[in-house]
Design a protein around this motif. Structure first.
Motif, PDB file in Angstrom:
ATOM      1  N   VAL A 125      -1.937   5.593  -7.119  1.00  0.00           N
ATOM      2  CA  VAL A 125      -3.186   6.304  -6.825  1.00  0.00           C
ATOM      3  C   VAL A 125      -3.318   7.442  -7.833  1.00  0.00           C
ATOM      4  O   VAL A 125      -2.972   8.581  -7.562  1.00  0.00           O
ATOM      5  CB  VAL A 125      -3.176   6.837  -5.376  1.00  0.00           C
ATOM      6  N   CYS A 160      -5.054  13.215  -6.202  1.00  0.00           N
ATOM      7  CA  CYS A 160      -3.867  13.452  -5.396  1.00  0.00           C
ATOM      8  C   CYS A 160      -4.266  14.274  -4.179  1.00  0.00           C
ATOM      9  O   CYS A 160      -5.393  14.775  -4.102  1.00  0.00           O
ATOM     10  CB  CYS A 160      -2.767  14.146  -6.205  1.00  0.00           C
ATOM     11  N   TYR A 184       4.506  11.762  -5.793  1.00  0.00           N
ATOM     12  CA  TYR A 184       4.417  10.381  -6.305  1.00  0.00           C
ATOM     13  C   TYR A 184       5.760   9.689  -6.455  1.00  0.00           C
ATOM     14  O   TYR A 184       5.812   8.486  -6.664  1.00  0.00           O
ATOM     15  CB  TYR A 184       3.735  10.378  -7.678  1.00  0.00           C
ATOM     16  N   TYR A 201      -3.324   7.242   0.730  1.00  0.00           N
ATOM     17  CA  TYR A 201      -4.044   7.326  -0.552  1.00  0.00           C
ATOM     18  C   TYR A 201      -4.281   8.794  -0.922  1.00  0.00           C
ATOM     19  O   TYR A 201      -4.951   9.105  -1.895  1.00  0.00           O
ATOM     20  CB  TYR A 201      -5.347   6.532  -0.511  1.00  0.00           C
ATOM     21  N   ASP A 202      -3.695   9.664  -0.134  1.00  0.00           N
ATOM     22  CA  ASP A 202      -3.682  11.098  -0.417  1.00  0.00           C
ATOM     23  C   ASP A 202      -2.216  11.452  -0.665  1.00  0.00           C
ATOM     24  O   ASP A 202      -1.492  11.851   0.242  1.00  0.00           O
ATOM     25  CB  ASP A 202      -4.286  11.884   0.750  1.00  0.00           C
ATOM     26  N   ASN A 255       0.862  -1.183   0.000  1.00  0.00           N
ATOM     27  CA  ASN A 255       0.000   0.000   0.000  1.00  0.00           C
ATOM     28  C   ASN A 255       0.904   1.239   0.000  1.00  0.00           C
ATOM     29  O   ASN A 255       2.070   1.153   0.330  1.00  0.00           O
ATOM     30  CB  ASN A 255      -0.917  -0.024   1.223  1.00  0.00           C
ATOM     31  N   PRO A 256       0.345   2.416  -0.359  1.00  0.00           N
ATOM     32  CA  PRO A 256       1.178   3.607  -0.580  1.00  0.00           C
ATOM     33  C   PRO A 256       2.070   3.989   0.598  1.00  0.00           C
ATOM     34  O   PRO A 256       1.620   4.028   1.734  1.00  0.00           O
ATOM     35  CB  PRO A 256       0.139   4.705  -0.817  1.00  0.00           C
ATOM     36  N   ASN A 264      -6.107   8.385  -9.630  1.00  0.00           N
ATOM     37  CA  ASN A 264      -7.397   9.058  -9.830  1.00  0.00           C
ATOM     38  C   ASN A 264      -7.424  10.433  -9.152  1.00  0.00           C
ATOM     39  O   ASN A 264      -8.127  11.327  -9.584  1.00  0.00           O
ATOM     40  CB  ASN A 264      -8.546   8.205  -9.284  1.00  0.00           C
ATOM     41  N   SER A 284       2.801  12.042   2.098  1.00  0.00           N
ATOM     42  CA  SER A 284       1.355  12.205   2.184  1.00  0.00           C
ATOM     43  C   SER A 284       1.020  12.759   3.556  1.00  0.00           C
ATOM     44  O   SER A 284       1.641  12.374   4.545  1.00  0.00           O
ATOM     45  CB  SER A 284       0.705  10.830   2.015  1.00  0.00           C
ATOM     46  N   ASP A 288      -5.225   2.076  -8.092  1.00  0.00           N
ATOM     47  CA  ASP A 288      -6.329   2.432  -7.203  1.00  0.00           C
ATOM     48  C   ASP A 288      -7.523   2.978  -8.010  1.00  0.00           C
ATOM     49  O   ASP A 288      -7.331   3.786  -8.931  1.00  0.00           O
ATOM     50  CB  ASP A 288      -5.824   3.514  -6.232  1.00  0.00           C
ATOM     51  N   ASP A 296       1.369   0.463  -5.351  1.00  0.00           N
ATOM     52  CA  ASP A 296       0.025   1.003  -5.405  1.00  0.00           C
ATOM     53  C   ASP A 296       0.086   2.370  -6.077  1.00  0.00           C
ATOM     54  O   ASP A 296       0.782   3.266  -5.603  1.00  0.00           O
ATOM     55  CB  ASP A 296      -0.493   1.142  -3.965  1.00  0.00           C
ATOM     56  N   GLN A 340      -8.607  14.879  -1.159  1.00  0.00           N
ATOM     57  CA  GLN A 340      -8.187  14.024  -2.285  1.00  0.00           C
ATOM     58  C   GLN A 340      -8.872  14.546  -3.556  1.00  0.00           C
ATOM     59  O   GLN A 340      -9.990  14.156  -3.873  1.00  0.00           O
ATOM     60  CB  GLN A 340      -8.574  12.564  -2.026  1.00  0.00           C
TER      61      GLN A 340
END
Ligand code: TEU
Length: 543
Positions: free
Chosen positions: A98, A102, A66, A61-62, A49-50, A100, A54, A191, A96, A159
């Motif tokens: 993400v 940021c 990257y 996931y935020d 997972n990320p 879609n 963040s 994701d 992972d 997000q």
């Protein structure tokens, strides 16, 4: 290049796997330290997972950068070491992505907010919001600074959804994937990747919180083809999986059929909603077995016939532990855990093991709302109170449904903090750790069973590649299927209940051979009796 169907993926939630720095948070060094354990289990790929920089509003996931490692988890040098050492154990890394959305802390969003037109076009800004609901509660649009416009966030307000219609956005995101490829990464988990393709004109839709307006849009396939071509498309030994929210079989066939050049496989979540009352997550209801079985059959056959490929899983970092949902764990934890494992590892698709599943970990059994950290749970608790539930009722729902159920620290041994850390972990350890931990379970029933399933998939093409056909469809007690490969037939029967069940066995299997079971001494005869939560796999006799 087609991926290797003999592979099994193991999912690691880095924050909760193993802390080697003493800050109560798992880290990359912890994953390196546990590579021998993963090799002993026999997995081929680890999905992390990320772990990027963040603000951790949604546990990584935020993403605010990257192409870097969050200092909480280590350094880029640690990642390079992990990538290299994993390969020495025959393990590849799956990252992972993400893409879609940021974090609003990302410099793209910050520049946009400061008035930079170029970066404003990185986001989805509109004069008028639609009626869509955020998946974490509330409307999906929030005022964009003092511009009078609104920005879209399908998840948390921090997000912000990225505008894939803008070629500069795509170019930047493709660079991200290529950056990690250049570090030796062969696997990618994308994701909510079926949400990236938004239409130009966004429409209101009161049904399903607006989901049909932004999910599985035709343009989504085009973007995935572009991603494939610009990044991993020609990778040897590559493996890609898309997380598909609120999806259907035709789209998933297209996402994962090799001829579309999109992804290798897809996750869908329909089977994990069979204990939702009226389709609503924040409710409590015993699981509906018939619905579960029918979903597995329709997806198994639909994907098999369409040449698509499923990622198979019971657990992940967004779900309460399957053992607590589907099994009478008080009486049959070993039997239930091994049956659930066989029901997917012997099926058609790539099995994913979520950390702790291989030792039968349970939900943590927390006592108070103050034990929870997840933004979704905290929001949902407030929403439940606002909707008139008493604090006790609301707490009972959170306890059953919270994503934190699976995010608790990995239980390595019975020492303080379950051997996860020297200090108090960021999220409390589950109550069961003195009894349920790696040290104990290696000698138990579940861990060795997972090892066996992984070995079988490697050894037997019928398991890795065979077609899927539903069996015993009329039964309201067992979920059963056949795998077909050349002249070979394999029958897998799973008793989903804590009582015996008796079934007729066809001649072909009566004279066959038991490949695997979680009980000894089953005799193949005209009638067979499966014990509580028994799984039984029979190879048909060759004529
Ligand atoms: O989850 C996607 C998703 O749709 C979630 O809403 C999921 O269904 C929900 O958490 C179940 O309650 C992915 C990630 O797996 C999740 O951890 C992230 O929070 C989310 O995307 C946003 O990036």
């Amino acid at each position: 290049m087609s991926f290797d169907k003999r592979q099994v993926v193991y999912q690691i939630y880095p924050k909760s796997f193993k802390d080697t720095t003493g800050n109560g948070i798992g880290d990359l060094g912890g994953i390196i330290a546990k590579l021998p354990y993963l090799a002993e289990l026999g997995v081929d790929v680890i999905w992390l997972n990320p772990f990027y920089p963040s603000p951790q509003r949604d546990n990584g996931y935020d993403v605010s950068d990257y192409k870097a490692v969050n200092p909480l988890f280590g350094t880029m040098a640690d990642f390079e070491k992990l990538s290299q050492q994993a390969k020495e154990y025959g393990i590849e890394i799956m990252l992972d992505m993400v893409l879609n959305h940021c974090s609003t802390d990302h410099e793209w969003f910050q520049k946009a907010l400061a008035g930079d037109r170029f970066y404003q076009d990185f986001f989805i800004l509109r004069d008028e919001p639609t009626d869509w609901q955020s998946k974490f509660g509330g409307n999906a649009w929030t005022p964009f600074g003092d511009t009078g416009k609104y920005y879209l966030h399908l998840f948390d307000v921090t997000q912000a959804d990225l505008n894939w219609r803008n070629p500069h956005v795509r170019e930047e995101l493709f660079k991200v994937v290529n950056f990690w490829r250049s570090k030796g990464v062969k696997g990618f988990r994308f994701d909510v990747i079926n949400l990236i393709g938004k239409d130009e004109v966004l429409k209101d839709n009161p049904n399903f919180d607006g989901k049909p307006e932004y999910t599985d849009r035709p343009i989504n396939h085009t973007y995935l083809q572009m991603l494939n071509k610009a990044t991993f498309g020609d990778d040897e030994m590559g493996i890609t999986v898309g997380e598909m929210s609120f999806t259907d079989i035709p789209n998933c066939v297209q996402y994962s059929n090799p001829s579309s050049h999109e992804l290798d496989m897809v996750f869908n979540f329909h089977h994990l909603k069979v204990d939702y009352d009226n389709g609503q997550k924040w409710t409590r209801k015993p699981f509906d077995f018939i619905e579960l079985k029918n979903l597995f059959h329709t997806w198994g056959e639909g994907m098999s016939q369409g040449g698509g490929w499923n990622a198979l899983f019971w657990n992940n970092h967004d779900q309460p532990r399957a053992l607590n949902r589907f099994i009478d764990v008080e009486h049959f934890r070993n039997e239930g855990a091994t049956m659930l494992a066989a029901s997917i590892h012997l099926s058609r698709g790539t099995p994913y093991i979520y950390m702790g599943e291989e030792i039968g970990m349970l939900d943590p059994d927390y006592d108070s709302m103050t034990d929870y950290a997840d933004v979704e749970s905290l929001n949902a608790y407030q929403d439940l109170l606002a909707a008139g539930k008493s604090p006790a009722e609301a707490f009972a729902i959170i306890k059953a449904k919270s994503r934190d159920n699976s995010r608790t620290p990995m239980q390595w041994d019975s020492s303080p903090n379950a051997g996860f850390s020297d200090t108090a972990p960021w999220l409390k350890v589950g109550k069961s750790y003195p009894q349920i931990n790696v040290e104990k379970e290696k000698e138990g029933k579940i861990f060795p069973f997972y090892q066996k399933l992984i070995r079988l998939r490697k050894a037997m093409p019928i398991i890795a590649e065979g077609a899927y056909r539903a069996a015993y469809q009329d039964s309201d007690r067992v979920y059963a299927f056949e795998r077909l490969f050349g002249d070979d037939r394999l029958l897998v029967i799973n008793n989903f209940f804590g009582q015996n069940v008796t079934l007729n066995l066809s001649e072909q299997y009566r004279t066959g051979e038991i490949l695997l079971s979680n009980y000894a001494d089953t005799v193949l005869d005209e009638k067979i009796t499966l014990k509580p939560y028994q799984t039984l796999a029979i190879l048909a006799a060759q004529n």
